[in-house]
Design an enzyme around this catalytic site. Sequence first.
Site, PDB file in Angstrom:
ATOM      1  N   HIS A  30       0.855  -1.193   0.000  1.00 14.80           N
ATOM      2  CA  HIS A  30       0.000   0.000   0.000  1.00 14.80           C
ATOM      3  C   HIS A  30       0.886   1.237   0.000  1.00 14.80           C
ATOM      4  CE1 HIS A  30      -3.438  -2.590   0.776  1.00 14.80           C
ATOM      5  NE2 HIS A  30      -2.665  -3.227   1.639  1.00 14.80           N
ATOM      6  N   ASP A  74      -7.958  -7.213  -5.948  1.00 17.44           N
ATOM      7  CA  ASP A  74      -8.549  -5.915  -6.207  1.00 17.44           C
ATOM      8  C   ASP A  74      -8.160  -4.983  -5.054  1.00 17.44           C
ATOM      9  OD1 ASP A  74     -10.067  -3.961  -7.233  1.00 17.44           O
ATOM     10  OD2 ASP A  74     -11.998  -4.778  -6.550  1.00 17.44           O
ATOM     11  N   HIS A 106      15.968 -24.622 -12.693  1.00 14.00           N
ATOM     12  CA  HIS A 106      15.335 -25.635 -11.836  1.00 14.00           C
ATOM     13  C   HIS A 106      14.324 -26.362 -12.710  1.00 14.00           C
ATOM     14  CE1 HIS A 106      12.980 -27.514  -8.677  1.00 14.00           C
ATOM     15  NE2 HIS A 106      13.918 -27.192  -7.806  1.00 14.00           N
ATOM     16  N   GLU A 145      12.064 -29.932  -5.250  1.00 18.53           N
ATOM     17  CA  GLU A 145      12.671 -31.200  -5.624  1.00 18.53           C
ATOM     18  C   GLU A 145      12.308 -32.296  -4.615  1.00 18.53           C
ATOM     19  OE1 GLU A 145      16.521 -30.267  -7.167  1.00 18.53           O
ATOM     20  OE2 GLU A 145      17.418 -31.863  -6.002  1.00 18.53           O
ATOM     21  N   ARG A 204       9.849 -34.897  -5.682  1.00 19.49           N
ATOM     22  CA  ARG A 204      10.459 -36.052  -6.369  1.00 19.49           C
ATOM     23  C   ARG A 204      11.257 -36.901  -5.386  1.00 19.49           C
ATOM     24  NH1 ARG A 204      13.990 -33.166 -10.096  1.00 19.49           N
ATOM     25  NH2 ARG A 204      13.217 -31.273  -9.110  1.00 19.49           N
ATOM     26  N   ARG A 239      20.128 -31.186 -11.656  1.00 19.00           N
ATOM     27  CA  ARG A 239      19.184 -30.263 -12.293  1.00 19.00           C
ATOM     28  C   ARG A 239      19.501 -29.952 -13.750  1.00 19.00           C
ATOM     29  NH1 ARG A 239      18.616 -26.370  -7.139  1.00 19.00           N
ATOM     30  NH2 ARG A 239      17.369 -27.895  -6.012  1.00 19.00           N
ATOM     31  N   HIS A 246      17.051 -20.495 -11.931  1.00 20.81           N
ATOM     32  CA  HIS A 246      16.923 -20.719 -10.495  1.00 20.81           C
ATOM     33  C   HIS A 246      18.106 -20.206  -9.680  1.00 20.81           C
ATOM     34  CE1 HIS A 246      15.552 -22.668  -6.876  1.00 20.81           C
ATOM     35  NE2 HIS A 246      16.610 -23.445  -6.796  1.00 20.81           N
ATOM     36  N   HIS A 247      19.320 -20.493 -10.136  1.00 19.62           N
ATOM     37  CA  HIS A 247      20.472 -20.185  -9.288  1.00 19.62           C
ATOM     38  C   HIS A 247      21.648 -19.748 -10.146  1.00 19.62           C
ATOM     39  CE1 HIS A 247      22.527 -20.608  -5.370  1.00 19.62           C
ATOM     40  NE2 HIS A 247      23.600 -20.822  -6.121  1.00 19.62           N
ATOM     41  N   ARG A 275      24.933 -26.413  -9.057  1.00 11.55           N
ATOM     42  CA  ARG A 275      24.728 -26.585  -7.612  1.00 11.55           C
ATOM     43  C   ARG A 275      23.813 -27.759  -7.322  1.00 11.55           C
ATOM     44  NH1 ARG A 275      20.840 -25.232  -4.090  1.00 11.55           N
ATOM     45  NH2 ARG A 275      19.762 -23.727  -5.417  1.00 11.55           N
TER      46      ARG A 275
HETATM   47  P1  FAD Z   1      19.234 -13.932  -0.789  1.00 10.13           P
HETATM   48  O1  FAD Z   1      18.491 -14.764   0.174  1.00 10.13           O
HETATM   49  O2  FAD Z   1      18.684 -13.802  -2.151  1.00 10.13           O
HETATM   50  O3  FAD Z   1      19.357 -12.487  -0.114  1.00 10.13           O
HETATM   51  C1  FAD Z   1      20.037 -11.427  -0.740  1.00 10.13           C
HETATM   52  C2  FAD Z   1      19.351 -10.122  -0.337  1.00 10.13           C
HETATM   53  O4  FAD Z   1      20.155  -9.019  -0.712  1.00 10.13           O
HETATM   54  C3  FAD Z   1      18.021  -9.919  -1.022  1.00 10.13           C
HETATM   55  O5  FAD Z   1      17.012  -9.684  -0.080  1.00 10.13           O
HETATM   56  C4  FAD Z   1      18.240  -8.706  -1.918  1.00 10.13           C
HETATM   57  O6  FAD Z   1      17.090  -7.913  -2.097  1.00 10.13           O
HETATM   58  C5  FAD Z   1      19.323  -7.969  -1.156  1.00 10.13           C
HETATM   59  N1  FAD Z   1      20.115  -7.049  -1.981  1.00 10.13           N
HETATM   60  C6  FAD Z   1      20.593  -7.258  -3.234  1.00 10.13           C
HETATM   61  N2  FAD Z   1      21.305  -6.198  -3.629  1.00 10.13           N
HETATM   62  C7  FAD Z   1      21.275  -5.300  -2.625  1.00 10.13           C
HETATM   63  C8  FAD Z   1      21.809  -3.991  -2.456  1.00 10.13           C
HETATM   64  N3  FAD Z   1      22.548  -3.413  -3.415  1.00 10.13           N
HETATM   65  N4  FAD Z   1      21.563  -3.329  -1.313  1.00 10.13           N
HETATM   66  C9  FAD Z   1      20.811  -3.892  -0.328  1.00 10.13           C
HETATM   67  N5  FAD Z   1      20.270  -5.128  -0.447  1.00 10.13           N
HETATM   68  C10 FAD Z   1      20.507  -5.815  -1.574  1.00 10.13           C
HETATM   69  N6  FAD Z   1      18.613 -23.761  -1.757  1.00 10.13           N
HETATM   70  C11 FAD Z   1      18.748 -24.842  -0.945  1.00 10.13           C
HETATM   71  O7  FAD Z   1      19.850 -25.165  -0.527  1.00 10.13           O
HETATM   72  N7  FAD Z   1      17.656 -25.559  -0.588  1.00 10.13           N
HETATM   73  C12 FAD Z   1      16.407 -25.255  -1.019  1.00 10.13           C
HETATM   74  O8  FAD Z   1      15.454 -25.918  -0.643  1.00 10.13           O
HETATM   75  C13 FAD Z   1      16.246 -24.158  -1.906  1.00 10.13           C
HETATM   76  N8  FAD Z   1      15.039 -23.854  -2.421  1.00 10.13           N
HETATM   77  C14 FAD Z   1      14.912 -22.730  -3.189  1.00 10.13           C
HETATM   78  C15 FAD Z   1      13.651 -22.364  -3.660  1.00 10.13           C
HETATM   79  C16 FAD Z   1      13.492 -21.203  -4.398  1.00 10.13           C
HETATM   80  C17 FAD Z   1      12.131 -20.839  -4.923  1.00 10.13           C
HETATM   81  C18 FAD Z   1      14.621 -20.385  -4.683  1.00 10.13           C
HETATM   82  C19 FAD Z   1      14.472 -19.137  -5.486  1.00 10.13           C
HETATM   83  C20 FAD Z   1      15.867 -20.759  -4.246  1.00 10.13           C
HETATM   84  C21 FAD Z   1      16.022 -21.928  -3.497  1.00 10.13           C
HETATM   85  N9  FAD Z   1      17.274 -22.308  -3.023  1.00 10.13           N
HETATM   86  C22 FAD Z   1      17.398 -23.397  -2.223  1.00 10.13           C
HETATM   87  C23 FAD Z   1      18.442 -21.441  -3.240  1.00 10.13           C
HETATM   88  C24 FAD Z   1      18.668 -20.564  -2.006  1.00 10.13           C
HETATM   89  O9  FAD Z   1      17.430 -20.183  -1.454  1.00 10.13           O
HETATM   90  C25 FAD Z   1      19.458 -19.304  -2.323  1.00 10.13           C
HETATM   91  O10 FAD Z   1      20.573 -19.582  -3.112  1.00 10.13           O
HETATM   92  C26 FAD Z   1      19.938 -18.671  -1.032  1.00 10.13           C
HETATM   93  O11 FAD Z   1      18.859 -18.520  -0.146  1.00 10.13           O
HETATM   94  C27 FAD Z   1      20.593 -17.330  -1.280  1.00 10.13           C
HETATM   95  O12 FAD Z   1      20.821 -16.716  -0.042  1.00 10.13           O
HETATM   96  P2  FAD Z   1      21.600 -15.341   0.030  1.00 10.13           P
HETATM   97  O13 FAD Z   1      21.502 -14.874   1.424  1.00 10.13           O
HETATM   98  O14 FAD Z   1      22.918 -15.473  -0.604  1.00 10.13           O
HETATM   99  O15 FAD Z   1      20.738 -14.376  -0.929  1.00 10.13           O
HETATM  100  O1  MEZ Z   2      18.509 -26.312  -3.446  1.00  8.08           O
HETATM  101  C1  MEZ Z   2      17.473 -26.021  -4.015  1.00  8.08           C
HETATM  102  O2  MEZ Z   2      17.414 -25.088  -4.825  1.00  8.08           O
HETATM  103  C2  MEZ Z   2      16.275 -26.821  -3.752  1.00  8.08           C
HETATM  104  C3  MEZ Z   2      16.424 -27.955  -2.856  1.00  8.08           C
HETATM  105  C4  MEZ Z   2      15.150 -26.501  -4.327  1.00  8.08           C
HETATM  106  C5  MEZ Z   2      13.989 -27.376  -4.202  1.00  8.08           C
HETATM  107  O3  MEZ Z   2      13.676 -28.022  -5.197  1.00  8.08           O
HETATM  108  O4  MEZ Z   2      13.422 -27.461  -3.118  1.00  8.08           O
END
Ligand code: FAD
Ligand code: MEZ
Length: 570
Positions: A73, A92, A363, A376, A379, A400, A502-503, A543
């Site tokens: 909002h 809405d 992914h 995953e 599965r 993957r 995904h990654h 990964r």
């Molecule tokens: P993030 O958690 O992405 O956090 C980074 C943060 O930095 C974000 O909030 C972003 O907005 C902020 N940021 C970026 N630039 C700036 C800036 N300039 N200034 C301030 N803030 C900024 N991995 C597994 O091992 N197991 C799983 O089950 C798994 N499932 C997943 C499911 C999904 C749907 C997704 C998308 C990913 C999954 N992954 C999984 C991968 C994993 O979640 C991510 O690789 C990991 O969480 C990344 O963590 P991070 O802290 O490095 O980055």
């Molecule tokens: O590591 C991942 O990205 C992960 C386990 C995602 C998922 O399928 O749950």
Amino acid sequence: PEVLADFHGEMGGCDSCHVSDKGGVTNDNLTHENGQCVSCHGDLKELAAAAPKDKVSPHKSHLIGEIACTSCHKGHEKSVTYCDACHSFGFDMPFGGKWERKFVPVDADKAAQDKAIAAGVKETTDVVVIGSGGAGLAAAVSARDAGAKVILLEKEPIPGGNTKLAAGGMNAAETKPQAKLGIQDKKQIMIDDTMKGGRNINDPELVKVLANNSSDSIDWLTSMGADMTDVGRMGGASVNRSHRPTGGAGVGAHVAQVLWDNAVKRGTDIRLNSRVVRILEDASGKVTGVLVKGEYTGYYVIKADAVVIAAGGFAKNNDRVAKYDPKLKGFKATNHPGATGDGLDVALQAGAATRDLEYIQAHPTYSPAGGVMITEAVRGNGAIVVNRDGNRFMNEITTRDKASAAILQQKGESAYLVFDDSIRKSLKAIEGYVHLNIVKEGKTIEDLAKQLDVPAAELAKTVTSYNGFVKSGKDTQFERPNLPREIATAPFYALEIAPAVHHTMGGIVIDTKAEVKSDKTGKPIEGLYAAGEVTGGVHGANRLGGNAISDIVTYGRIAGASAAKYAKDH
Ligand code: FAD
Ligand code: MEZ
């Protein structure tokens, strides 16, 4: 009235939202403004409780922290549904506009940035952490525990990054939960699986640290209140080592919430809507702080002894993804909207070395209808994947890269994930997909086949043959290594899945202390640390599922401790 502010202005003037004698907002979290919303309309929980039960409620979500009303909002511009960054609910909303996001480079507006730097330091701290995902929150907690004063900056209005979306699990070897379940694992096997999955281009020293600290990281999370007791299988793993909460609930929202609560409890100064646009260094290249763009307060400088970049990857920035891997042009992504690669940009400006940027993972099981990744773990717990002819075409829990490539070779470049009620009951995460109305249900396999428009006899034959493999313990067709249960308990379920970006495996080069290496000298840049998806080297070319949460917790902890120590010593 066109926007919410017009409406409130007519009702009670500017001070119905703002502190009138401050001449604007007091901080970028909009603490006062959000308090005003809640005092009149109730908090998120109260609003969710009042919503109709048969509909997806915009006030009930999987996000973490205290979600600010102003995340959606808006006062002086059209309101937006933040959820529509991934889903398309089409709520809405009063004074609502369409969700859209244009990527703005960190160095846009350079003149204004230079002016803010020339104006001098506004605040001073020991450690700045960039990003409120798991890596950033873990770094903040460990830096606070080491006695440092920490400011954590997050550019989004909602914390948790990709971490809050993680579903399947966190990989760790030789853990207490594994022992309790009688699972035999070795850290060395985790190292071998990770290297093999990464096509052996990973930095072996970083992989050793990942695996050797993984069970400690589970203990660390557990000591702070996390439940990591359910252990399942992910693609490319030789044994069950993917840890998650009881009953198979999503790991990411839980881990991120625990870390968030602990960072808050330890007095971390957390600022949302605060984007770091530049890392500041002195003439010798030593880090001196950051330039922040507060969404509402504008540019300002924080002086800091050490900076931890935990800004995540760039999978949501398709232009950048396609630059490194043109095959992925136009692909949807599983990521949150902030995964655009700003962290990489500020690191590059600061002279950091990078590696492996061309390795970007799709992914295999994203639901185009729901805008969500299907974990995953579905599965891993026994689901199969079939094509439009009703046939299996791969080992469902292969890595993957291979699974995504196999799906893209099928008619329609998508496939169906098929499971039964026993699999649904084994994994709480599945309830989220049912809630989104993206799962088809059949009383029999034939009934399900009709709904998918695949040949019923063929699908029934496929399921019977697969159940035979489960009984004999050997998949003679695709050599799937885990065969946890038959698909035999009605009702039966399916949903359409296709690969999505995904990654991003590549990123900033770090060493085992999470120090950032300089592109010029190959030596650490003094005072600069990085952890998580913004870094490269841990995962190599591909990964393994479950290794990212392991990475961010372990390296987030290391980065926070290293940064705090550096700040103390300098
Ligand atoms: P993030 O958690 O992405 O956090 C980074 C943060 O930095 C974000 O909030 C972003 O907005 C902020 N940021 C970026 N630039 C700036 C800036 N300039 N200034 C301030 N803030 C900024 N991995 C597994 O091992 N197991 C799983 O089950 C798994 N499932 C997943 C499911 C999904 C749907 C997704 C998308 C990913 C999954 N992954 C999984 C991968 C994993 O979640 C991510 O690789 C990991 O969480 C990344 O963590 P991070 O802290 O490095 O980055
Ligand atoms: O590591 C991942 O990205 C992960 C386990 C995602 C998922 O399928 O749950």
